[in-house]
Enzyme design. Structure first.
Site, PDB file in Angstrom:
ATOM      1  N   HIS A  90       0.856  -1.197   0.000  1.00  0.00           N
ATOM      2  CA  HIS A  90       0.000   0.000   0.000  1.00  0.00           C
ATOM      3  C   HIS A  90       0.882   1.233   0.000  1.00  0.00           C
ATOM      4  O   HIS A  90       1.960   1.247   0.609  1.00  0.00           O
ATOM      5  CB  HIS A  90      -0.991   0.010   1.173  1.00  0.00           C
ATOM      6  CG  HIS A  90      -0.385   0.048   2.538  1.00  0.00           C
ATOM      7  ND1 HIS A  90       0.000   1.226   3.152  1.00  0.00           N
ATOM      8  CD2 HIS A  90      -0.107  -0.930   3.429  1.00  0.00           C
ATOM      9  CE1 HIS A  90       0.488   0.959   4.359  1.00  0.00           C
ATOM     10  NE2 HIS A  90       0.433  -0.337   4.543  1.00  0.00           N
ATOM     11  N   ASP A  92      -0.431   4.383   0.756  1.00  0.00           N
ATOM     12  CA  ASP A  92      -0.876   5.373   1.735  1.00  0.00           C
ATOM     13  C   ASP A  92      -0.130   5.151   3.039  1.00  0.00           C
ATOM     14  O   ASP A  92       0.377   4.057   3.311  1.00  0.00           O
ATOM     15  CB  ASP A  92      -2.386   5.313   1.936  1.00  0.00           C
ATOM     16  CG  ASP A  92      -2.829   4.070   2.687  1.00  0.00           C
ATOM     17  OD1 ASP A  92      -2.509   2.962   2.213  1.00  0.00           O
ATOM     18  OD2 ASP A  92      -3.484   4.189   3.746  1.00  0.00           O
ATOM     19  N   ASP A 123       6.488   0.990   6.028  1.00  0.00           N
ATOM     20  CA  ASP A 123       5.055   0.672   6.030  1.00  0.00           C
ATOM     21  C   ASP A 123       4.289   1.667   5.159  1.00  0.00           C
ATOM     22  O   ASP A 123       3.817   2.678   5.646  1.00  0.00           O
ATOM     23  CB  ASP A 123       4.546   0.724   7.477  1.00  0.00           C
ATOM     24  CG  ASP A 123       3.094   0.362   7.618  1.00  0.00           C
ATOM     25  OD1 ASP A 123       2.595  -0.383   6.764  1.00  0.00           O
ATOM     26  OD2 ASP A 123       2.453   0.834   8.580  1.00  0.00           O
ATOM     27  N   GLU A 156      -5.189   1.648   3.065  1.00  0.00           N
ATOM     28  CA  GLU A 156      -5.039   0.575   4.057  1.00  0.00           C
ATOM     29  C   GLU A 156      -4.973   1.142   5.471  1.00  0.00           C
ATOM     30  O   GLU A 156      -5.574   0.595   6.396  1.00  0.00           O
ATOM     31  CB  GLU A 156      -3.779  -0.251   3.754  1.00  0.00           C
ATOM     32  CG  GLU A 156      -3.671  -1.540   4.548  1.00  0.00           C
ATOM     33  CD  GLU A 156      -3.049  -1.381   5.936  1.00  0.00           C
ATOM     34  OE1 GLU A 156      -3.221  -2.269   6.776  1.00  0.00           O
ATOM     35  OE2 GLU A 156      -2.378  -0.336   6.169  1.00  0.00           O
ATOM     36  N   HIS A 423       4.175   3.676  12.322  1.00  0.00           N
ATOM     37  CA  HIS A 423       3.077   4.437  12.930  1.00  0.00           C
ATOM     38  C   HIS A 423       3.569   5.428  13.981  1.00  0.00           C
ATOM     39  O   HIS A 423       2.761   6.188  14.518  1.00  0.00           O
ATOM     40  CB  HIS A 423       2.001   3.531  13.547  1.00  0.00           C
ATOM     41  CG  HIS A 423       1.254   2.709  12.556  1.00  0.00           C
ATOM     42  ND1 HIS A 423      -0.002   2.193  12.820  1.00  0.00           N
ATOM     43  CD2 HIS A 423       1.549   2.291  11.303  1.00  0.00           C
ATOM     44  CE1 HIS A 423      -0.420   1.498  11.774  1.00  0.00           C
ATOM     45  NE2 HIS A 423       0.510   1.546  10.838  1.00  0.00           N
TER      46      HIS A 423
END
Length: 454
Positions: A90, A92, A123, A156, A423
């Site tokens: 992904h 995004d 990620d 995602e 994150h």
């Protein structure tokens, strides 16, 4: 020992990979138009599409998914009769959070201490680059032995389910014999790992209303029901004193049978402050891979700076509930919603909005594709055997694909090992892991093609 030709090719391609990841990280592709311009996601999607075109992919398309984002698709035909492998990533990313806490700008790939820092580096923009590296290495060493479909998702991280809905409406599009999800990670840098389970997730927004408007706390405080205090009390009901998640009717005592996560390693990976205890009971693996976990991820309330002495009339919060394999996310959502309604204090009016949901996933690690990956990882990681672990995060597409294509094997690998700090601020990727996993993926595709011929 002589290096494998695939390994030599990938090593030679790493400078190009860094340049491409630099370009891709520069897009502020957070799929939330309320925070970042939608044009950033659209530009990132166009970049991915151009990269697929450059590699000779056919039928490259920007798919407008029902949640208002775009996923990028392409097809690379292989030899006649070859199996089809779907490669997923992904583009995004999560918001950068507090940009002032980043040592280097979040959307500028920066090399430091042997790692490449930037939002999405691991990620999962790095996952897309991993797929490109593997395919280029194969082209330079006899060609790609399978037909390849690539899908790069655009939402995602938001959990809004656009790609799952699109796939369900176009079931032929992503059909494949095997799927490689490039969005998980090794248990530890240098330890080749496939992810065997994923927790699912449900995400809810809660609003409590107690008054028609804010009131002077001196004149009315002490009797007027404070919505913010009510929210604090309601959220506290979701955890026991030791931090264990407590949602009425939800089982929280499952055990993890497999690779364990030593507590001291977890404390180091999670950067837990000295003297602060871990929450809940059982092994760390039990807590993060086998059991549900609720997290308060946001609260709307007055900021400390500029706050007035007022009783609050309304308060709002957003919570996520991670749902382990063996538990249905829809049922967990019902239990959580009922719990919130039952535990709101003082008759506060409760409204609950669901903003995301995905089912948990369990892979069959005894399948032929996993054997092919284990053989590939032995070469990519000399002296190491492939391990399998759980992952506390969610990839809702896994369940959608397993339902659409029940005969397909699904493997989960990726760049999000603990040091990557996905994150969080200062996310990074290990270029050595990018290189080794690209080698492993290329060798896997060779092994898998050979196994289908046997």
């Amino acid at each position: 020992m002589t290096a494998h030709p695939i390994s030599e090719t990938v090593a030679s391609l790493m400078p190009r990979a860094k340049a491409e990841l630099t370009e891709l990280v520069a897009f502020q592709s957070v799929a939330d138009p309320a925070v970042f311009p939608k044009s950033e996601c659209e530009a990132a999607a166009a970049w991915v599409a151009d990269a697929l075109h450059a590699e000779g992919f056919q039928d490259v398309a920007l798919l407008d998914t029902p949640d208002g984002t775009q996923s990028v698709y392409g097809f690379l035909p292989g030899p006649a009769g070859a199996p089809t492998v779907l490669l997923y990533a992904h583009y995004d990313v999560q918001p950068p959070l507090d940009e002032s806490a980043w040592i280097s700008p979040p959307f500028e790939l920066t090399e430091r201490d042997g790692r490449w820092f930037g939002r999405g580096a691991a990620d999962c923009k790095g996952g897309f680059v991993m797929h490109l590296l593997a395919l280029r290495a194969l082209k330079a060493n006899g060609g790609v032995p399978v037909s390849v479909k690539v899908i790069a998702e655009g939402s995602e991280e938001q959990g809004t389910g656009g790609l799952e809905q699109y796939a369900q409406a176009h079931p032929e599009l992503l059909a494949a014999d095997t799927v490689v999800i490039g969005d998980t990670g090794n248990f530890r840098v240098g330890l080749p790992t496939v992810t065997s389970t994923l927790r699912g997730m449900t995400m809810l927004r809660i609003q409590l209303d107690t008054l028609e408007g804010n009131l002077h706390s001196g004149q009315f405080g002490g009797a007027a029901p404070d919505a913010l205090a009510a929210m604090i009390q309601l959220l506290a009901s979701l955890r026991a004193e030791d931090g264990t998640t407590t949602v009425d009717g939800l089982t929280t005592d499952a055990k993890w049978d497999g690779l364990q996560y030593p507590e001291e390693e977890f404390r180091k990976d999670a950067k837990v402050l000295d003297g602060v205890e871990l929450i809940s009971t059982g092994t760390v693996a039990d807590r993060i891979w086998a059991r549900p976990a609720v997290t308060v991820i946001g609260i709307d309330c007055p900021a400390v700076v500029g706050a007035t002495p007022s009783v609050q009339a309304s308060a709002r919060a957003q919570i996520s509930l991670r749902v382990p394999p063996g538990m249905d996310a829809g049922e967990a959502t019902k239990l959580l919603t009922a719990h919130l309604g039952a535990h709101a204090p003082w008759g506060a009016r409760v409204s609950v909005e669901q903003v995301g949901q995905g089912q948990p996933f369990r892979a069959d690690i005894t399948s032929p594709a996993y054997t092919a990956m284990a053989d590939a990882m032995r070469i990519a990681y000399p002296g190491q055997e492939m391990q399998s672990s759980g992952m506390g995060g969610s990839i809702p597409l896994c369940n959608a694909l397993s339902e659409l294509y029940p005969e397909a094997e699904i493997l989960l690998i990726g760049l999000s090992e603990p040091e990557a700090q996905i994150h969080a601020v200062n996310e990074s990727v290990s270029p050595e892991e990018l290189e080794r996993l690209s080698v492993a993926e290329a060798l896997f595709l060779q092994n898998y093609a050979a196994s289908k011929k046997a």
